[in-house]
Scaffold this active site. Sequence first.
Site, PDB file in Angstrom:
ATOM      1  N   SER A  19      93.826 -58.034  27.227  1.00 49.34           N
ATOM      2  CA  SER A  19      94.781 -58.660  26.269  1.00 49.34           C
ATOM      3  C   SER A  19      95.115 -60.004  26.470  1.00 49.34           C
ATOM      4  O   SER A  19      95.143 -60.685  25.568  1.00 49.34           O
ATOM      5  CB  SER A  19      96.181 -57.891  26.273  1.00 49.34           C
ATOM      6  OG  SER A  19      96.495 -58.069  27.761  1.00 49.34           O
ATOM      7  N   ARG A  71      78.962 -58.076  48.604  1.00 45.67           N
ATOM      8  CA  ARG A  71      79.985 -58.989  47.776  1.00 45.67           C
ATOM      9  C   ARG A  71      79.424 -60.215  47.496  1.00 45.67           C
ATOM     10  O   ARG A  71      79.351 -60.793  46.505  1.00 45.67           O
ATOM     11  CB  ARG A  71      81.290 -58.998  48.352  1.00 45.67           C
ATOM     12  CG  ARG A  71      82.297 -59.567  47.433  1.00 45.67           C
ATOM     13  CD  ARG A  71      83.779 -59.130  47.866  1.00 45.67           C
ATOM     14  NE  ARG A  71      84.431 -59.613  49.183  1.00 45.67           N
ATOM     15  CZ  ARG A  71      84.849 -60.728  49.488  1.00 45.67           C
ATOM     16  NH1 ARG A  71      84.716 -61.640  48.469  1.00 45.67           N
ATOM     17  NH2 ARG A  71      85.097 -61.293  50.739  1.00 45.67           N
ATOM     18  N   ASN A 113      93.650 -68.513  37.333  1.00 43.38           N
ATOM     19  CA  ASN A 113      93.889 -67.076  37.188  1.00 43.38           C
ATOM     20  C   ASN A 113      95.325 -67.041  36.903  1.00 43.38           C
ATOM     21  O   ASN A 113      96.225 -67.737  36.928  1.00 43.38           O
ATOM     22  CB  ASN A 113      93.734 -66.582  38.700  1.00 43.38           C
ATOM     23  CG  ASN A 113      93.974 -65.043  38.747  1.00 43.38           C
ATOM     24  OD1 ASN A 113      93.495 -64.316  37.945  1.00 43.38           O
ATOM     25  ND2 ASN A 113      94.682 -64.622  39.675  1.00 43.38           N
ATOM     26  N   HIS A 115      98.355 -64.333  37.082  1.00 41.13           N
ATOM     27  CA  HIS A 115      98.859 -63.285  38.421  1.00 41.13           C
ATOM     28  C   HIS A 115     100.304 -62.860  37.714  1.00 41.13           C
ATOM     29  O   HIS A 115     101.066 -63.598  37.548  1.00 41.13           O
ATOM     30  CB  HIS A 115      98.649 -63.663  39.609  1.00 41.13           C
ATOM     31  CG  HIS A 115      99.251 -62.978  40.605  1.00 41.13           C
ATOM     32  ND1 HIS A 115      98.484 -61.720  41.285  1.00 41.13           N
ATOM     33  CD2 HIS A 115     100.550 -62.700  41.230  1.00 41.13           C
ATOM     34  CE1 HIS A 115      99.077 -60.888  41.936  1.00 41.13           C
ATOM     35  NE2 HIS A 115     100.391 -61.538  42.039  1.00 41.13           N
ATOM     36  N   SER A 142     102.389 -66.224  36.872  1.00 42.38           N
ATOM     37  CA  SER A 142     101.990 -67.527  37.468  1.00 42.38           C
ATOM     38  C   SER A 142     100.643 -67.672  37.016  1.00 42.38           C
ATOM     39  O   SER A 142      99.733 -66.643  36.825  1.00 42.38           O
ATOM     40  CB  SER A 142     102.018 -67.584  38.807  1.00 42.38           C
ATOM     41  OG  SER A 142     103.189 -67.193  39.399  1.00 42.38           O
ATOM     42  N   THR A 147      91.427 -70.605  44.516  1.00 39.31           N
ATOM     43  CA  THR A 147      90.646 -70.828  45.600  1.00 39.31           C
ATOM     44  C   THR A 147      90.373 -69.658  46.436  1.00 39.31           C
ATOM     45  O   THR A 147      90.641 -68.364  45.952  1.00 39.31           O
ATOM     46  CB  THR A 147      91.779 -71.616  46.634  1.00 39.31           C
ATOM     47  OG1 THR A 147      92.876 -70.724  47.134  1.00 39.31           O
ATOM     48  CG2 THR A 147      92.361 -73.020  45.954  1.00 39.31           C
ATOM     49  N   LEU A 150      93.213 -65.021  48.161  1.00 41.95           N
ATOM     50  CA  LEU A 150      93.598 -64.237  47.086  1.00 41.95           C
ATOM     51  C   LEU A 150      94.901 -64.698  46.643  1.00 41.95           C
ATOM     52  O   LEU A 150      95.876 -64.568  47.110  1.00 41.95           O
ATOM     53  CB  LEU A 150      93.496 -62.872  47.411  1.00 41.95           C
ATOM     54  CG  LEU A 150      94.160 -61.828  46.441  1.00 41.95           C
ATOM     55  CD1 LEU A 150      93.047 -61.590  45.306  1.00 41.95           C
ATOM     56  CD2 LEU A 150      94.118 -60.320  47.027  1.00 41.95           C
ATOM     57  N   ASP A 151      95.146 -65.094  45.290  1.00 44.79           N
ATOM     58  CA  ASP A 151      96.296 -65.286  44.557  1.00 44.79           C
ATOM     59  C   ASP A 151      97.157 -66.291  45.456  1.00 44.79           C
ATOM     60  O   ASP A 151      98.356 -66.577  45.123  1.00 44.79           O
ATOM     61  CB  ASP A 151      96.987 -63.964  44.192  1.00 44.79           C
ATOM     62  CG  ASP A 151      96.537 -63.072  43.560  1.00 44.79           C
ATOM     63  OD1 ASP A 151      95.772 -63.302  42.631  1.00 44.79           O
ATOM     64  OD2 ASP A 151      96.641 -61.658  43.947  1.00 44.79           O
TER      65      ASP A 151
HETATM   66  C1  GRF Z   1      97.231 -58.818  33.552  1.00 42.87           C
HETATM   67  O1  GRF Z   1      98.733 -58.348  33.941  1.00 42.87           O
HETATM   68  C2  GRF Z   1      97.238 -59.976  34.597  1.00 42.87           C
HETATM   69  O2  GRF Z   1      98.498 -60.753  35.145  1.00 42.87           O
HETATM   70  C3  GRF Z   1      96.778 -59.609  35.856  1.00 42.87           C
HETATM   71  O3  GRF Z   1      95.939 -58.422  35.145  1.00 42.87           O
HETATM   72  C4  GRF Z   1      96.443 -58.093  33.923  1.00 42.87           C
HETATM   73  C5  GRF Z   1      95.086 -58.146  32.753  1.00 42.87           C
HETATM   74  O4  GRF Z   1      95.347 -57.420  31.734  1.00 42.87           O
HETATM   75  N1  GRF Z   1      95.832 -60.501  36.396  1.00 42.87           N
HETATM   76  P1  GRF Z   1      94.655 -57.743  30.397  1.00 42.87           P
HETATM   77  O5  GRF Z   1      93.342 -57.161  30.802  1.00 42.87           O
HETATM   78  O6  GRF Z   1      94.336 -59.223  30.129  1.00 42.87           O
HETATM   79  O7  GRF Z   1      95.126 -56.884  29.379  1.00 42.87           O
END
Ligand code: GRF
Length: 225
Positions: A19, A71, A113, A115, A142, A147, A150-151
């Site tokens: 989305s 990984r 990113n 989050h 946010s 980096t 993570l987050d």
């Molecule tokens: C969102 O809530 C985003 O903040 C998180 O993962 C979700 C992704 O949703 N990192 P979509 O796939 O963009 O609908």
Amino acid sequence: MSLTHEPMPIAVLASGRGSNLKALIAARDAGTLPVRFALVASDRATAPALRLAESHGIPTLALNPKSYADRRAFDLDLFRRLADSGAKALVLAGFMRIIDGQALAPWHGRMLNVHPSLLPKYRGLRTHQRALDAGDREHGASVHFVTAELDGGPVIAQARIAVHEGDSADDLAARLLPREHRLLPAVTALLASGRLGLNEAGVTLDGVPLAAPLQLDNGGELIAA
Ligand code: GRF
């Protein structure tokens, strides 16, 4: 000298429904996001985000982490391919993996990113439930530079929502998502316009250090905190 800028080629990484990718495409179509989508990549071949990209004529790439020794091998191959796509910046939009620091290094200051928490609160998963469990009156999302932590990268901008009495984690997610859909394209537009920077002191906007993350106002504009 020409005053018209070419749209910046970007790649988007997404593991799921996409989305936020949809919001980026809509902003591009509306003329508010000066980018060209060079690639949409995923670690899941079945991710709806890939189908969405295909329906918009955007090149896609799905790589299976299980086909790699470890990984780091997966990340190095993925990020080499992202570079080969011609992308000059990367946007993680629901990309559910921790990324190797060596693979990230060339993208320092060029990778965003989104989050779903008011970082530095609640890195990682289950952010809505954790905000409820803590009794927070305010929650949010946010966008930060990525980096190796993570987050944990420097936060550029945030969107805030109120937590109401009786809210469930699903209620918070449903109210926050439309705000994410404004926040991520707005920050990506700043990056694509060359207005964002990252140095030892943190995030800069138009060359000036940000004292605090920008805030998304009710009209969907980013304003100084
Ligand atoms: C969102 O809530 C985003 O903040 C998180 O993962 C979700 C992704 O949703 N990192 P979509 O796939 O963009 O609908």
